[in-house]
Design a protein around this motif. Structure first.
Motif, PDB file in Angstrom:
ATOM      1  N   LYS A 108     -71.045  78.379 -53.903  1.00 39.23           N
ATOM      2  CA  LYS A 108     -71.118  77.172 -52.979  1.00 39.23           C
ATOM      3  C   LYS A 108     -72.188  77.384 -51.919  1.00 39.23           C
ATOM      4  CE  LYS A 108     -66.857  77.554 -51.660  1.00 39.23           C
ATOM      5  NZ  LYS A 108     -65.493  77.474 -50.809  1.00 39.23           N
ATOM      6  N   ALA A 109     -72.870  76.136 -51.629  1.00 43.42           N
ATOM      7  CA  ALA A 109     -73.711  76.111 -50.441  1.00 43.42           C
ATOM      8  C   ALA A 109     -73.240  75.296 -49.375  1.00 43.42           C
ATOM      9  CB  ALA A 109     -74.977  75.825 -50.872  1.00 43.42           C
ATOM     10  N   TYR A 110     -73.358  75.480 -48.093  1.00 41.30           N
ATOM     11  CA  TYR A 110     -73.020  74.679 -47.104  1.00 41.30           C
ATOM     12  C   TYR A 110     -74.403  74.190 -46.300  1.00 41.30           C
ATOM     13  CZ  TYR A 110     -68.762  76.796 -47.833  1.00 41.30           C
ATOM     14  OH  TYR A 110     -67.442  77.251 -48.131  1.00 41.30           O
ATOM     15  N   ILE A 111     -74.521  72.912 -46.407  1.00 41.85           N
ATOM     16  CA  ILE A 111     -75.735  72.312 -45.574  1.00 41.85           C
ATOM     17  C   ILE A 111     -75.402  71.573 -44.530  1.00 41.85           C
ATOM     18  CG2 ILE A 111     -77.623  70.981 -46.064  1.00 41.85           C
ATOM     19  CD1 ILE A 111     -77.450  71.726 -49.140  1.00 41.85           C
ATOM     20  N   THR A 112     -75.900  71.607 -43.330  1.00 42.28           N
ATOM     21  CA  THR A 112     -75.733  71.140 -42.046  1.00 42.28           C
ATOM     22  C   THR A 112     -76.615  69.933 -41.815  1.00 42.28           C
ATOM     23  OG1 THR A 112     -76.999  72.486 -40.851  1.00 42.28           O
ATOM     24  CG2 THR A 112     -74.909  73.069 -40.762  1.00 42.28           C
ATOM     25  N   ASP A 113     -76.093  68.813 -41.467  1.00 42.33           N
ATOM     26  CA  ASP A 113     -76.563  67.374 -41.313  1.00 42.33           C
ATOM     27  C   ASP A 113     -76.620  67.068 -39.485  1.00 42.33           C
ATOM     28  OD1 ASP A 113     -78.149  65.057 -41.121  1.00 42.33           O
ATOM     29  OD2 ASP A 113     -76.662  63.972 -42.822  1.00 42.33           O
ATOM     30  N   MET A 114     -77.728  67.445 -38.916  1.00 34.88           N
ATOM     31  CA  MET A 114     -77.754  67.355 -37.453  1.00 34.88           C
ATOM     32  C   MET A 114     -76.776  65.809 -36.843  1.00 34.88           C
ATOM     33  SD  MET A 114     -80.916  69.114 -35.988  1.00 34.88           S
ATOM     34  CE  MET A 114     -82.187  68.047 -36.636  1.00 34.88           C
ATOM     35  N   PRO A 115     -77.593  64.841 -37.092  1.00 27.20           N
ATOM     36  CA  PRO A 115     -77.166  63.861 -36.372  1.00 27.20           C
ATOM     37  C   PRO A 115     -75.770  63.013 -36.702  1.00 27.20           C
ATOM     38  CG  PRO A 115     -78.742  62.993 -37.665  1.00 27.20           C
ATOM     39  CD  PRO A 115     -78.719  64.619 -38.019  1.00 27.20           C
ATOM     40  N   THR A 116     -75.325  63.443 -37.801  1.00 25.97           N
ATOM     41  CA  THR A 116     -73.969  62.824 -38.501  1.00 25.97           C
ATOM     42  C   THR A 116     -72.872  63.958 -38.165  1.00 25.97           C
ATOM     43  OG1 THR A 116     -74.215  64.066 -40.525  1.00 25.97           O
ATOM     44  CG2 THR A 116     -75.162  61.678 -40.318  1.00 25.97           C
ATOM     45  N   GLY A 117     -73.247  65.266 -37.775  1.00 29.22           N
ATOM     46  CA  GLY A 117     -72.259  66.274 -37.525  1.00 29.22           C
ATOM     47  C   GLY A 117     -71.379  66.701 -38.773  1.00 29.22           C
ATOM     48  N   THR A 118     -72.199  66.608 -39.956  1.00 33.46           N
ATOM     49  CA  THR A 118     -71.339  66.749 -41.271  1.00 33.46           C
ATOM     50  C   THR A 118     -72.062  68.145 -41.868  1.00 33.46           C
ATOM     51  OG1 THR A 118     -71.375  64.624 -41.561  1.00 33.46           O
ATOM     52  CG2 THR A 118     -70.944  65.893 -43.328  1.00 33.46           C
ATOM     53  N   VAL A 119     -70.925  69.070 -42.348  1.00 32.48           N
ATOM     54  CA  VAL A 119     -71.236  70.061 -43.128  1.00 32.48           C
ATOM     55  C   VAL A 119     -70.930  69.598 -44.558  1.00 32.48           C
ATOM     56  CG1 VAL A 119     -70.932  72.516 -43.734  1.00 32.48           C
ATOM     57  CG2 VAL A 119     -70.961  71.665 -41.358  1.00 32.48           C
ATOM     58  N   TYR A 120     -71.912  69.637 -45.200  1.00 27.43           N
ATOM     59  CA  TYR A 120     -71.848  69.136 -46.866  1.00 27.43           C
ATOM     60  C   TYR A 120     -71.688  70.690 -47.458  1.00 27.43           C
ATOM     61  CZ  TYR A 120     -73.788  64.881 -45.450  1.00 27.43           C
ATOM     62  OH  TYR A 120     -74.285  63.430 -44.676  1.00 27.43           O
ATOM     63  N   VAL A 121     -70.593  70.401 -48.323  1.00 28.61           N
ATOM     64  CA  VAL A 121     -70.235  71.693 -49.425  1.00 28.61           C
ATOM     65  C   VAL A 121     -70.930  71.328 -50.768  1.00 28.61           C
ATOM     66  CG1 VAL A 121     -68.627  73.280 -50.286  1.00 28.61           C
ATOM     67  CG2 VAL A 121     -68.424  72.288 -48.123  1.00 28.61           C
ATOM     68  N   TYR A 122     -71.628  72.155 -51.341  1.00 27.42           N
ATOM     69  CA  TYR A 122     -72.209  71.748 -52.592  1.00 27.42           C
ATOM     70  C   TYR A 122     -71.618  72.996 -53.588  1.00 27.42           C
ATOM     71  CZ  TYR A 122     -75.563  68.057 -51.631  1.00 27.42           C
ATOM     72  OH  TYR A 122     -76.149  66.768 -51.383  1.00 27.42           O
ATOM     73  N   ASP A 123     -71.368  72.429 -54.872  1.00 28.37           N
ATOM     74  CA  ASP A 123     -71.284  73.399 -56.042  1.00 28.37           C
ATOM     75  C   ASP A 123     -72.571  73.910 -56.342  1.00 28.37           C
ATOM     76  OD1 ASP A 123     -71.086  74.062 -58.792  1.00 28.37           O
ATOM     77  OD2 ASP A 123     -69.353  73.400 -58.973  1.00 28.37           O
ATOM     78  N   TRP A 124     -72.803  74.988 -56.283  1.00 32.78           N
ATOM     79  CA  TRP A 124     -74.309  75.135 -56.324  1.00 32.78           C
ATOM     80  C   TRP A 124     -74.827  75.551 -57.833  1.00 32.78           C
ATOM     81  CZ3 TRP A 124     -77.642  74.221 -53.106  1.00 32.78           C
ATOM     82  CH2 TRP A 124     -78.846  74.695 -52.960  1.00 32.78           C
ATOM     83  N   LYS A 125     -74.006  75.733 -58.919  1.00 36.42           N
ATOM     84  CA  LYS A 125     -74.359  75.641 -60.127  1.00 36.42           C
ATOM     85  C   LYS A 125     -74.869  74.330 -60.610  1.00 36.42           C
ATOM     86  CE  LYS A 125     -72.559  76.908 -64.843  1.00 36.42           C
ATOM     87  NZ  LYS A 125     -71.746  77.678 -65.418  1.00 36.42           N
TER      88      LYS A 125
END
Length: 189
Positions: A58-75
């Motif tokens: 998994k990867a976690y990507i932060t999005d500043m103005p939305t205050g969201t942490v996106y979780v990605y299936d990295w495969k």
């Protein structure tokens, strides 16, 4: 030329460099051997940080103005979850704890939704990477607006780089046993 305006860059599990773009919300993947961009991932509005689980699933990507942490299936490179909270109005970098069990997200909350002046406490959001859920909030003193973190090798302390939006910035040292700030060091003045 790669992207527009970067908030962070990190070497990924595949050895390529990942640039998080604040201007267009993409993650750019750059191959240092070929000296070129080899891919890009549209993620959010203004992404700032990316971290991977130790197993690289998994990867976690932060999005500043939305205050969201996106979780990605990295495969598959597919988004599997969005982690949000009313207490994450504006976020920056995220760092995995040395044991890989928790993701720390900087939520200085300088702004509220719509880039209005912030009304929420500056804090660190702690996410359990097994459940992909927020398990803890560490509210910080008003003069610490965390931007990024590093952890000591022994796992006893977190080093917190902080903006003060004045004439200085601070490096704060936090004892991880009790989440107390044990020292603040001026980084500029």
């Amino acid at each position: 030329k790669v992207g527009e305006k970067f908030c962070g860059a990190i070497v990924g599990p595949d050895g390529k460099i990942y640039f998080e773009d604040m201007a267009d919300g993409n993650v750019y993947i750059w191959d240092a051997d070929k000296l070129k961009t080899v891919d890009k991932m549209p993620v959010g509005k203004a992404v700032c940080g990316i971290q991977w689980t130790k197993n690289g699933q998994k990867a976690y990507i932060t999005d500043m103005p939305t205050g969201t942490v996106y979780v990605y299936d990295w495969k598959t490179k597919k988004k599997v979850k969005e982690i949000t909270s009313p207490e994450m109005t504006f976020i920056h970098q995220a760092r995995m704890t040395p044991d890989g069990k928790y993701l720390w997200v900087s939520a200085p909350n300088e702004f509220d939704p719509g880039l209005k002046p912030g009304t929420h406490d500056s804090q660190i959001i702690v996410i359990d990477t097994a459940k992909d859920e927020i398990i803890k909030r560490i509210v910080l003193p008003d003069d610490i607006r965390a931007h990024d973190f590093a952890f000591t090798a022994d796992g006893k302390y977190a080093l917190i780089s902080s903006r003060t939006y004045g004439d200085d910035s601070i490096l704060a040292v936090m004892d991880l046993k009790n989440a107390h700030i044990v020292e603040k060091v001026s980084a500029c003045a």
